[in-house]
Each structure stands twice: as structure tokens, then as C-alpha cells.
Design an enzyme around this catalytic site. Sequence first.
Site, PDB file in Angstrom:
ATOM      1  N   GLY A   1       2.782   6.342   8.300  1.00 36.41           N
ATOM      2  CA  GLY A   1       4.159   6.693   7.952  1.00 36.41           C
ATOM      3  C   GLY A   1       5.151   5.633   8.404  1.00 36.41           C
ATOM      4  O   GLY A   1       6.300   5.627   7.988  1.00 36.41           O
TER       5      GLY A   1
ATOM      6  N   SER B   1       4.265   2.502   7.987  1.00 36.24           N
ATOM      7  CA  SER B   1       3.912   1.426   7.068  1.00 36.24           C
ATOM      8  C   SER B   1       5.088   0.958   6.237  1.00 36.24           C
ATOM      9  O   SER B   1       5.905   1.770   5.793  1.00 36.24           O
ATOM     10  CB  SER B   1       2.839   1.898   6.098  1.00 36.24           C
ATOM     11  N   GLY B   2       5.128  -0.348   6.005  1.00 32.67           N
ATOM     12  CA  GLY B   2       6.198  -0.910   5.205  1.00 32.67           C
ATOM     13  C   GLY B   2       7.430  -1.225   6.040  1.00 32.67           C
ATOM     14  O   GLY B   2       8.297  -1.977   5.635  1.00 32.67           O
TER      15      GLY B   2
ATOM     16  N   ASP C   1      -0.197  -7.520   1.650  1.00 32.46           N
ATOM     17  CA  ASP C   1       0.302  -6.140   1.753  1.00 32.46           C
ATOM     18  C   ASP C   1       1.822  -6.170   1.914  1.00 32.46           C
ATOM     19  O   ASP C   1       2.369  -5.883   2.988  1.00 32.46           O
ATOM     20  CB  ASP C   1      -0.370  -5.396   2.906  1.00 32.46           C
TER      21      ASP C   1
ATOM     22  N   HIS D   1       0.812  -1.224   0.000  1.00 32.65           N
ATOM     23  CA  HIS D   1       0.000   0.000   0.000  1.00 32.65           C
ATOM     24  C   HIS D   1       0.848   1.278   0.000  1.00 32.65           C
ATOM     25  O   HIS D   1       0.300   2.373  -0.110  1.00 32.65           O
ATOM     26  CB  HIS D   1      -1.030  -0.013   1.147  1.00 32.65           C
TER      27      HIS D   1
HETATM   28  N1  ARG Z   1      -1.307   2.139   7.194  1.00 30.99           N
HETATM   29  C1  ARG Z   1      -0.510   3.065   7.924  1.00 30.99           C
HETATM   30  C2  ARG Z   1       0.467   3.755   6.983  1.00 30.99           C
HETATM   31  O1  ARG Z   1       0.174   3.888   5.824  1.00 30.99           O
HETATM   32  C3  ARG Z   1       0.168   2.504   9.112  1.00 30.99           C
HETATM   33  C4  ARG Z   1      -0.570   1.418   9.752  1.00 30.99           C
HETATM   34  C5  ARG Z   1      -0.112   1.052  11.082  1.00 30.99           C
HETATM   35  N2  ARG Z   1      -1.158   1.358  11.975  1.00 30.99           N
HETATM   36  C6  ARG Z   1      -1.214   0.889  13.196  1.00 30.99           C
HETATM   37  N3  ARG Z   1      -2.198   1.285  13.967  1.00 30.99           N
HETATM   38  N4  ARG Z   1      -0.301   0.085  13.653  1.00 30.99           N
HETATM   39  O2  ARG Z   1       1.493   4.282   7.370  1.00 30.99           O
END
Ligand code: ARG
Length: 318
Positions: A229, A231-232, A126, A76
Site C-alpha cells: 500500500g 508502493s509507488g 517499476d 505495478h
Molecule cells: N509491493 C508493495 C505494494 O504493492 C510494497 C513493497 C514495499 N515493500 C517493502 N518491504 N518495502 O504496496
Amino acid sequence: MAAFHSMAAVFLYLGLGHLALASAQVCGMPSVSDRIVNGQDAVEGAWPWQVSLQVDNKHICGGSVITENWIVSAAHCYYGLNISQSRYTACVGEYQLTYGNPNAVCSTIQTLILHPSYTATGDPGDIMLMELSTPLNFTNYIMPICLPSPFVQVPSGTQCWTSGWGHINSSVPLSDPKTLQQVMVPIIDRSTCDAMYHIGSTVPASTQIILSDMICAGYQAGGKDSCQGDSGGPLVCKAGDSWFLAGVVSWGDGCAQAYRPGVYTLVTAYNSWIKTWVPDVTFQPYIISPIPSSNIKITMSAFSFFLPFLLLLCLNAF
Ligand code: ARG
């Protein structure tokens, strides 16, 4: 990385980290080993596989170095964003993003491999691989993370860590100098996590929210989590002397909310897919057991007894 309170839990790991010596590649061993206890700022060099994935030189996601040429991140971070591959750079050896860093290098992306299963948040797959245009030279600040063999399972309660430059709470960006953040998040088993996500949700109990390629980490009470942020980026656990990549920061319902732990892409679900694109990658066998200290002696002797069999098993696995 949201962090509001701390929680003490004692688990011991029995690692087969020394078996990793059989492999040519050195991974998961930062040269800096001390970290700020109960703090948030990481020590420079503590997570040398950490990538800052950037678009037009602006941080958007995390990632992890797995070889000189390849990093792993979340699908994503590219899929559905409508941003051309040429605007992406992967920066490694970074620490405080506000300042230039002599240890950091950024590379453009030569090849981008999205997992074909991923089309929306909550979907399986993902995960994304990126081949760097410029291969990395490993240093004290730039090192790969180990990848676990497909049969490695991280028990619930295992104290793992996630790191990144993401928000410090829902819609609160990390402020200057944007120092790399770290937080310890215990593993939550899939069914417990799935039950948590069904609380206050309209999804029928019979419909799984947490899929078999996902792993949760965090706290029932919330308070500590990865966030936008991050993510990944990596969810890493330690076995013996080395760290391995258990998960890739994927999604959550807000950040650090009660009954909404962070959800990570389970790396072991994608071993063969990773091997297809990165043939020179190796996978390490680990055994991680959270055991009460009173059982240590018994477990140790049982462990020694089974060690030859484990060795055979591991050899057969390759
Ligand atoms: N999807 C989010 C991103 O694009 C981070 C997800 C992590 N969220 C969490 N509650 N652990 O950066």
C-alpha cells in the site's frame, strides 16, 4: 509503514540545495518543517508531494507530485491488475484518509504511461507516470518533490524518509483514522543489499536480485520499512534546504524483515524517460556526503575549493 525500533546514526549532509534556486520551479520544500521525532504519524503538510492513488475511491498505492500535471508512481500499481484507467483517481493534500479533508483534491487520470521494461515483480522499470485530468494548484499542503540530476548518487547510510498509508506490518492494514505514516530508512548500497537478499534464497549468487535501477533502504535487522500500500510512494532525501525523490516504493520480501530491506526504483535511472513525457520537469544537482563530524572542516574547505568547478559542471549539465 512498519516501525518497531529506532536506531541512531549521525550523518551530515552537505547540500547544494541553494543551486536549485537557479531553477524556476520551487520543489521539495514543505512549509511545515517540524516532524514527530521517533514517531510514526506525519505532521500534516510535512510531505506535500504525497499522493494517495485510489481505485473506486479506495487507497491502493502511493505516488509523488512532480509538476502541476504529473505524478510518478510504480508500474505495478496498474500493470497486471486489470483495472481500467477510468477507475483511478490521484488524491493530493490528504492526511487522514478516514476523514474528508478541505486541503485535499482528487483528479482522474488523463494519461497513464507505464515503463515498457516492467512485466513482473523484481523486473526493472517499476515506474509509472500519470497525467492528471485537472492540473494542481500548489498550496501549503500540495507541492512537488524535486527530481535529482542523473549523476546524483545517494551514499549508503544517508538518512532518507519514506511515507505512505500502507500496511503497518505484513497483512496488518493501517487503522482509522489512517494518518499518513513516515519512517526514516538509511540507504543501503546495491551490492550489500544484493548480498542480503541472497541470504536464505535459492537464487544463485551470480544472479543479481537487486538490479542497477533499484536502490535499497532500511535496516539489516529489519523493524522499519515501507509495506503493502506504500508502493509507488516516495523515498526522499534532503540536500541543503530541499528534498528530492531518490526512489519509488517498489518491492520487498514481506515487510521489515531482517536482511530484507525495502527496494525502491532508482529515479535517476529514468531521468530521460521522465523528460520524454514531462518536458517541463527540471532536475536538480545535489551532492550528498555522509561525513564524520571530525572531517567537517577539511571537507568544507575542500568543498569551497571545488565549488567553482562544481558550478561549471552543473552549468554544463544543462
Ligand atoms: N509491493 C508493495 C505494494 O504493492 C510494497 C513493497 C514495499 N515493500 C517493502 N518491504 N518495502 O504496496
